[in-house]
Design an enzyme around this catalytic site. Structure first.
Site, PDB file in Angstrom:
ATOM      1  N   ASP A 134       0.830  -1.208   0.000  1.00 43.37           N
ATOM      2  CA  ASP A 134       0.000   0.000   0.000  1.00 43.37           C
ATOM      3  C   ASP A 134       0.863   1.257   0.000  1.00 43.37           C
ATOM      4  O   ASP A 134       1.974   1.260   0.530  1.00 43.37           O
ATOM      5  CB  ASP A 134      -0.924  -0.026   1.231  1.00 43.37           C
ATOM      6  CG  ASP A 134      -2.109   0.913   1.081  1.00 43.37           C
ATOM      7  OD1 ASP A 134      -2.345   1.416  -0.032  1.00 43.37           O
ATOM      8  OD2 ASP A 134      -2.804   1.151   2.092  1.00 43.37           O
ATOM      9  N   ASN A 166     -10.959  -2.871  -5.392  1.00 42.09           N
ATOM     10  CA  ASN A 166     -10.200  -1.878  -6.161  1.00 42.09           C
ATOM     11  C   ASN A 166     -10.871  -1.517  -7.495  1.00 42.09           C
ATOM     12  O   ASN A 166     -10.467  -0.551  -8.148  1.00 42.09           O
ATOM     13  CB  ASN A 166      -8.750  -2.346  -6.390  1.00 42.09           C
ATOM     14  CG  ASN A 166      -7.880  -2.268  -5.147  1.00 42.09           C
ATOM     15  OD1 ASN A 166      -6.975  -3.086  -4.955  1.00 42.09           O
ATOM     16  ND2 ASN A 166      -8.117  -1.290  -4.274  1.00 42.09           N
TER      17      ASN A 166
HETATM   18  C1  IPE Z   1      -5.385  -2.893  -0.153  1.00 41.30           C
HETATM   19  O1  IPE Z   1      -5.060  -1.560  -0.375  1.00 41.30           O
HETATM   20  C2  IPE Z   1      -5.408  -3.647  -1.442  1.00 41.30           C
HETATM   21  C3  IPE Z   1      -4.120  -3.834  -2.088  1.00 41.30           C
HETATM   22  C4  IPE Z   1      -2.946  -3.540  -1.599  1.00 41.30           C
HETATM   23  C5  IPE Z   1      -4.174  -4.469  -3.390  1.00 41.30           C
HETATM   24  P1  IPE Z   1      -6.193  -0.433  -0.527  1.00 41.30           P
HETATM   25  O2  IPE Z   1      -5.463   0.848  -0.673  1.00 41.30           O
HETATM   26  O3  IPE Z   1      -7.127  -0.811  -1.613  1.00 41.30           O
HETATM   27  O4  IPE Z   1      -6.948  -0.541   0.865  1.00 41.30           O
HETATM   28  P2  IPE Z   1      -7.869   0.503   1.633  1.00 41.30           P
HETATM   29  O5  IPE Z   1      -8.910   0.971   0.665  1.00 41.30           O
HETATM   30  O6  IPE Z   1      -6.992   1.614   2.093  1.00 41.30           O
HETATM   31  O7  IPE Z   1      -8.432  -0.272   2.786  1.00 41.30           O
HETATM   32  C1  IPE Z   2      -1.532   0.203  -3.368  1.00 43.98           C
HETATM   33  O1  IPE Z   2      -1.340   1.573  -3.414  1.00 43.98           O
HETATM   34  C2  IPE Z   2      -1.767  -0.396  -4.734  1.00 43.98           C
HETATM   35  C3  IPE Z   2      -3.113  -0.937  -4.951  1.00 43.98           C
HETATM   36  C4  IPE Z   2      -4.067  -0.967  -4.070  1.00 43.98           C
HETATM   37  C5  IPE Z   2      -3.409  -1.443  -6.264  1.00 43.98           C
HETATM   38  P1  IPE Z   2      -2.556   2.599  -3.393  1.00 43.98           P
HETATM   39  O2  IPE Z   2      -2.915   2.918  -4.805  1.00 43.98           O
HETATM   40  O3  IPE Z   2      -3.658   2.080  -2.566  1.00 43.98           O
HETATM   41  O4  IPE Z   2      -1.863   3.843  -2.722  1.00 43.98           O
HETATM   42  P2  IPE Z   2      -2.532   4.899  -1.740  1.00 43.98           P
HETATM   43  O5  IPE Z   2      -3.143   4.117  -0.614  1.00 43.98           O
HETATM   44  O6  IPE Z   2      -3.556   5.644  -2.533  1.00 43.98           O
HETATM   45  O7  IPE Z   2      -1.397   5.748  -1.295  1.00 43.98           O
HETATM   46 MG    MG Z   3      -4.143   2.318  -0.602  1.00 38.24          MG
END
Ligand code: IPE
Ligand code: IPE
Ligand code: MG
Length: 243
Positions: A25, A73
């Site tokens: 993340d 997602n």
């Molecule tokens: C969790 O990250 C899913 C992945 C790393 C693929 P998210 O960024 O989607 O999670 P939330 O929305 O902050 O819980």
């Molecule tokens: C994790 O990074 C990747 C996926 C969930 C695909 P994020 O895209 O969730 O990054 P933040 O949480 O917005 O920083």
């Molecule tokens: Mg995220």
């Protein structure tokens, strides 16, 4: 008794977690800090995946699972979702040869049947190509949700022929209906970027996992960070409800 202990590899002095799972993340925040589009954060995230896979084999981790795209997602803007799929294609196409050379088996977990068809083909090809790898299993969780996995397992049980359908289910038989039944439960789950939640990752499998949270954003993750997490894990006492 939890599964984890039996799966741990005991070294002379330290115990290496057999299965390390990572919620990758913070890509978006990494990009925002640099005034870059979010997709550049995801691209930097792929680079972190490449480093982490090598690091995990160096450390002697037997199973590494990475949460790459959750069933939630899909709520993101279409452009971002398509961009992510493009990066998954790029990773598979470019990395399979190297993974094979390194004796790493690439596997996938999740509702992959709902991904674009060409990506499904790439997944099948990559699994096939690397099938014999026995140094490490790299499990990419794509369109994965823990609740969905449990629901899919229940539906698979309901779908079986009433003649042969088990009359009762226990933990062991239930496990056999999960996406990857042979995969041991994660010993250690790492989440980057400072968020302290599971976000629908490995719900069934994480009942006795050790949880490790770090403020490091995923694109900055590397071998030093992975070793820090493993060292913290080694200081934990796992009790599985015992004393
Ligand atoms: C969790 O990250 C899913 C992945 C790393 C693929 P998210 O960024 O989607 O999670 P939330 O929305 O902050 O819980
Ligand atoms: C994790 O990074 C990747 C996926 C969930 C695909 P994020 O895209 O969730 O990054 P933040 O949480 O917005 O920083
Ligand atoms: Mg995220």
């Amino acid at each position: 008794m939890g599964q984890g202990k039996a799966n741990e590899v005991e070294n002379e002095v330290e115990i290496i977690p057999a299965h390390v799972a990572i919620i990758m993340d913070g890509n978006g925040r990494w990009a925002r800090q640099r005034h870059l589009p979010r997709i550049m954060g995801h691209y930097a995230g792929v680079k972190a995946v490449e480093r982490t896979v090598i690091a995990a084999t160096n450390i002697g981790i037997r199973y590494l699972s990475l949460f790459a795209f959750s069933t939630e997602n899909w709520k993101r803007p279409k452009g971002e979702v398509l961009g992510l799929f493009g990066l998954f294609r790029y990773y598979i196409k470019c990395k399979v040869k190297k993974l094979k050379e390194e004796n790493i088996r690439l596997r996938f977990s999740g509702r992959t049947n709902l991904l674009p068809e060409d990506l499904q083909d790439l997944i099948l090809w990559a699994q096939d190509e690397t099938e014999k790898g026995n140094r490490m299993d790299l499990v990419v969780c794509l369109n994965y949700g823990g609740r969905q996995e449990i629901i899919d397992a229940v539906n698979r049980i309901l779908d079986t022929d009433p003649e042969t359908r088990p009359k009762q289910i226990d933990e062991e038989s239930f496990r056999s209906y999960l996406y990857l039944p042979d995969l041991p439960d994660p010993d250690l789950i790492i989440r980057t970027s400072g968020e302290k939640r599971i976000s629908n990752f490995w719900l069934w499998q994480s009942s006795y996992s050790e949880l490790y949270f770090t403020d490091v954003l995923w694109p900055d993750f590397d071998e030093v960070r992975l070793r820090e997490a493993v060292e913290e894990y080694q200081r934990r006492e796992r009790r599985y409800g015992g004393i």
